[in-house]
Enzyme design. Structure first.
Site, PDB file in Angstrom:
ATOM      1  N   SER A  97     -15.054 -38.583 -47.397  1.00 35.72           N
ATOM      2  CA  SER A  97     -15.523 -39.342 -48.552  1.00 35.72           C
ATOM      3  C   SER A  97     -14.698 -39.100 -49.794  1.00 35.72           C
ATOM      4  O   SER A  97     -14.807 -39.839 -50.773  1.00 35.72           O
ATOM      5  CB  SER A  97     -16.981 -38.984 -48.850  1.00 35.72           C
ATOM      6  OG  SER A  97     -17.073 -37.642 -49.301  1.00 35.72           O
ATOM      7  N   GLY A  98     -13.889 -38.040 -49.790  1.00 32.36           N
ATOM      8  CA  GLY A  98     -13.147 -37.669 -50.981  1.00 32.36           C
ATOM      9  C   GLY A  98     -13.877 -36.678 -51.860  1.00 32.36           C
ATOM     10  O   GLY A  98     -13.351 -36.250 -52.887  1.00 32.36           O
ATOM     11  N   GLY A  99     -15.082 -36.285 -51.455  1.00 29.75           N
ATOM     12  CA  GLY A  99     -15.863 -35.357 -52.269  1.00 29.75           C
ATOM     13  C   GLY A  99     -15.144 -34.053 -52.536  1.00 29.75           C
ATOM     14  O   GLY A  99     -15.074 -33.587 -53.676  1.00 29.75           O
ATOM     15  N   PHE A 100     -14.573 -33.458 -51.497  1.00 29.59           N
ATOM     16  CA  PHE A 100     -13.884 -32.181 -51.673  1.00 29.59           C
ATOM     17  C   PHE A 100     -12.697 -32.326 -52.616  1.00 29.59           C
ATOM     18  O   PHE A 100     -12.463 -31.483 -53.480  1.00 29.59           O
ATOM     19  CB  PHE A 100     -13.418 -31.633 -50.318  1.00 29.59           C
ATOM     20  CG  PHE A 100     -12.635 -30.358 -50.425  1.00 29.59           C
ATOM     21  CD1 PHE A 100     -13.283 -29.146 -50.590  1.00 29.59           C
ATOM     22  CD2 PHE A 100     -11.249 -30.376 -50.373  1.00 29.59           C
ATOM     23  CE1 PHE A 100     -12.555 -27.960 -50.708  1.00 29.59           C
ATOM     24  CE2 PHE A 100     -10.511 -29.199 -50.488  1.00 29.59           C
ATOM     25  CZ  PHE A 100     -11.176 -27.993 -50.657  1.00 29.59           C
ATOM     26  N   ASP A 150     -20.483 -36.299 -51.120  1.00 29.05           N
ATOM     27  CA  ASP A 150     -21.230 -35.064 -51.346  1.00 29.05           C
ATOM     28  C   ASP A 150     -20.609 -34.281 -52.485  1.00 29.05           C
ATOM     29  O   ASP A 150     -19.493 -34.554 -52.916  1.00 29.05           O
ATOM     30  CB  ASP A 150     -21.233 -34.198 -50.082  1.00 29.05           C
ATOM     31  CG  ASP A 150     -19.834 -33.752 -49.681  1.00 29.05           C
ATOM     32  OD1 ASP A 150     -18.886 -34.554 -49.822  1.00 29.05           O
ATOM     33  OD2 ASP A 150     -19.663 -32.606 -49.230  1.00 29.05           O
ATOM     34  N   GLN A 192     -24.945 -29.247 -47.220  1.00 30.89           N
ATOM     35  CA  GLN A 192     -24.434 -28.350 -48.238  1.00 30.89           C
ATOM     36  C   GLN A 192     -25.431 -27.193 -48.426  1.00 30.89           C
ATOM     37  O   GLN A 192     -26.326 -27.009 -47.622  1.00 30.89           O
ATOM     38  CB  GLN A 192     -24.175 -29.103 -49.541  1.00 30.89           C
ATOM     39  CG  GLN A 192     -22.972 -30.043 -49.475  1.00 30.89           C
ATOM     40  CD  GLN A 192     -21.638 -29.327 -49.372  1.00 30.89           C
ATOM     41  OE1 GLN A 192     -21.537 -28.106 -49.524  1.00 30.89           O
ATOM     42  NE2 GLN A 192     -20.569 -30.072 -49.096  1.00 30.89           N
ATOM     43  N   GLY A 219     -18.593 -27.357 -47.347  1.00 31.00           N
ATOM     44  CA  GLY A 219     -18.727 -26.290 -48.336  1.00 31.00           C
ATOM     45  C   GLY A 219     -18.554 -24.884 -47.811  1.00 31.00           C
ATOM     46  O   GLY A 219     -18.923 -23.927 -48.489  1.00 31.00           O
ATOM     47  N   CYS A 307       4.136 -23.370 -24.016  1.00 24.52           N
ATOM     48  CA  CYS A 307       3.800 -24.657 -24.615  1.00 24.52           C
ATOM     49  C   CYS A 307       4.452 -25.807 -23.856  1.00 24.52           C
ATOM     50  O   CYS A 307       5.589 -25.691 -23.379  1.00 24.52           O
ATOM     51  CB  CYS A 307       4.225 -24.675 -26.086  1.00 24.52           C
ATOM     52  SG  CYS A 307       3.716 -26.175 -26.951  1.00 24.52           S
ATOM     53  N   CYS A 309       4.877 -28.905 -25.299  1.00 23.69           N
ATOM     54  CA  CYS A 309       5.198 -29.957 -26.265  1.00 23.69           C
ATOM     55  C   CYS A 309       6.668 -30.359 -26.194  1.00 23.69           C
ATOM     56  O   CYS A 309       7.509 -29.652 -25.622  1.00 23.69           O
ATOM     57  CB  CYS A 309       4.830 -29.525 -27.690  1.00 23.69           C
ATOM     58  SG  CYS A 309       6.025 -28.422 -28.494  1.00 23.69           S
ATOM     59  N   CYS A 312       9.143 -27.641 -27.600  1.00 29.44           N
ATOM     60  CA  CYS A 312       9.398 -26.472 -26.749  1.00 29.44           C
ATOM     61  C   CYS A 312      10.154 -26.830 -25.474  1.00 29.44           C
ATOM     62  O   CYS A 312      10.837 -25.993 -24.894  1.00 29.44           O
ATOM     63  CB  CYS A 312       8.084 -25.782 -26.420  1.00 29.44           C
ATOM     64  SG  CYS A 312       7.342 -24.957 -27.859  1.00 29.44           S
ATOM     65  N   HIS A 338       4.900 -29.286 -32.641  1.00 30.15           N
ATOM     66  CA  HIS A 338       4.493 -28.094 -31.910  1.00 30.15           C
ATOM     67  C   HIS A 338       3.137 -27.567 -32.379  1.00 30.15           C
ATOM     68  O   HIS A 338       2.250 -27.278 -31.554  1.00 30.15           O
ATOM     69  CB  HIS A 338       5.534 -26.987 -32.038  1.00 30.15           C
ATOM     70  CG  HIS A 338       5.031 -25.671 -31.529  1.00 30.15           C
ATOM     71  ND1 HIS A 338       4.962 -25.376 -30.182  1.00 30.15           N
ATOM     72  CD2 HIS A 338       4.509 -24.601 -32.185  1.00 30.15           C
ATOM     73  CE1 HIS A 338       4.430 -24.170 -30.025  1.00 30.15           C
ATOM     74  NE2 HIS A 338       4.156 -23.680 -31.227  1.00 30.15           N
TER      75      HIS A 338
END
Length: 375
Positions: A97-100, A150, A192, A219, A307, A309, A312, A338
């Site tokens: 939401s962009g709250g943080f 939030d 929260q 949070g 790994c 990937c 690697c 990686h």
């Protein structure tokens, strides 16, 4: 009416209670527990969608409402056909939401009951986000899962401040639900309450009345000691509805991902793997590798022999070190591939261990090999 996103529980680990499940979305199924790479600006940094799908094997990615609202603007994304079309990603997407982000602006924002007034980090222009406006933006972006607006209380915060913040988050959640207009998008509520267990319980109880199709723990992982993180995680997660997805926001270190799964969490996300890649650090099954270090100058082994990937399979530590030391973009790209694959593969392994009722044993072995001290 059947929600657009549903959760199917397949198995619970007899050692830990960890959940093995599937989240069904309009753009495909997600095997859980899952790590979700973050694509803040409608791109996972340095990655193409093809690399995310084929090399990283990402099942779902995140984008950020706050950043996409500032640029290019949600209306432009809407005109492009939504995020899936805009960024050429056919699998599920979740938008925060962009709250943080808003609440991390400090003195650049002002919180009221109506919403948040803030200054753009781009040009200093003033903006206002309310729950209703956030829903309009997220509806325009078109992700499969969208998050309620939030208030994320900073750490540490007093009980009184945290209580008021939590109660405002609940009131905003009601407004978000009333303003949400698209049936093909699932709106998740965010629990929260900071580091006060009674507030966490009250937050969840109030949100459950609203019957969201999924719930997130917000949070935490905001700078607190690990023991406090674990205390709130292990208290809150088991209280969350068993029949719905459980999302822990902002977690991306291997130990926290395993702890989250053991607590019964289904979804986690973090910018960490690509951020440390840009700083020249790799995650491996034997711990972190700071590839800038001189010890790797003539090391012609892969980053991680265990790994699978693209990096690697094709490049040596010496070559990647050379690229990073020369500030070549390819070095960052190879480390990003990686690190992201390391975490998606870790969660593949976690899912297997849950099915085998063996997650606690795996955790102990992994911590020892990775170099963690079990707290």
């Amino acid at each position: 009416m059947k929600p657009s996103v549903t959760y199917e529980l397949l198995h619970e680990c007899k050692q830990t209670g960890a959940r093995r499940g599937v989240i069904h979305t309009p753009h495909g199924d997600i095997q859980t527990p899952v790590f979700m790479p973050v694509g803040t600006q409608a791109t996972v940094k340095a990655m193409t969608p093809e690399e995310l799908k084929e090399d990283v094997k990402a099942q779902i990615i995140l984008a950020n409402t706050y950043h996409l609202y500032l640029r290019p603007g949600h209306e432009i994304v809407k005109q492009a056909g939504g995020l899936h079309s805009f960024m050429n990603w056919e699998k599920p997407i979740l938008t925060d939401s962009g709250g943080f982000q808003v609440f991390s602006l400090g003195d650049l924002r002002k919180i009221t009951e109506d919403g948040v007034e803030f200054k753009s980090y781009l040009d200093g222009s003033k903006h206002f986000l309310s729950p209703e406006k956030v829903m309009k933006i997220e509806n325009a972006l078109g992700a499969d899962i969208i998050m309620a607006f939030d208030e994320c209380a900073p750490y540490p915060s007093t009980y009184e401040y945290t209580k008021n913040s939590m109660e405002r988050t609940t009131r905003w959640a009601i407004r978000c639900k009333n303003a949400h207009k698209r049936e093909d998008q699932a709106l998740f509520g965010i629990i929260q309450g900071g580091f006060y267990k009674d507030l966490r319980k009250k937050s969840l109880e109030d949100l459950e009345i609203l019957d969201f199709p999924g719930y997130a723990i917000g949070g935490i992982s905001v700078g607190e000691p690990k023991e406090e993180f674990l205390s709130i995680l292990n208290y809150t997660a088991p209280l969350m509805p068993k029949e719905k997805p459980r999302y822990l926001m902002g977690v991306g270190t291997p130990d926290y991902l395993i702890e989250a799964a053991m607590a019964g969490i289904d979804m986690c996300d973090c910018v960490l793997p690509t951020r440390i890649a840009r700083n020249g650090t790799a995650m491996t099954w034997n711990g972190k590798v700071v590839i800038r270090n001189a010890t790797y100058e003539k090391d012609f082994e892969p980053l991680d022999k265990e790994c699978d990937c693209y990096t690697c399979k094709n490049y040596s530590r010496a070559y990647i070190r050379h690229l990073i030391k020369c500030n070549e973009i390819l070095g960052i790209r190879l480390l990003s591939i990686h690190n992201l694959r390391f975490l998606t593969r870790l969660m593949e392994r976690v899912r297997i261990e849950i099915e085998n009722n063996n997650l606690k044993t795996f955790q102990n072995k992994f911590y020892k090999k990775y170099g963690y001290t079990k707290e």
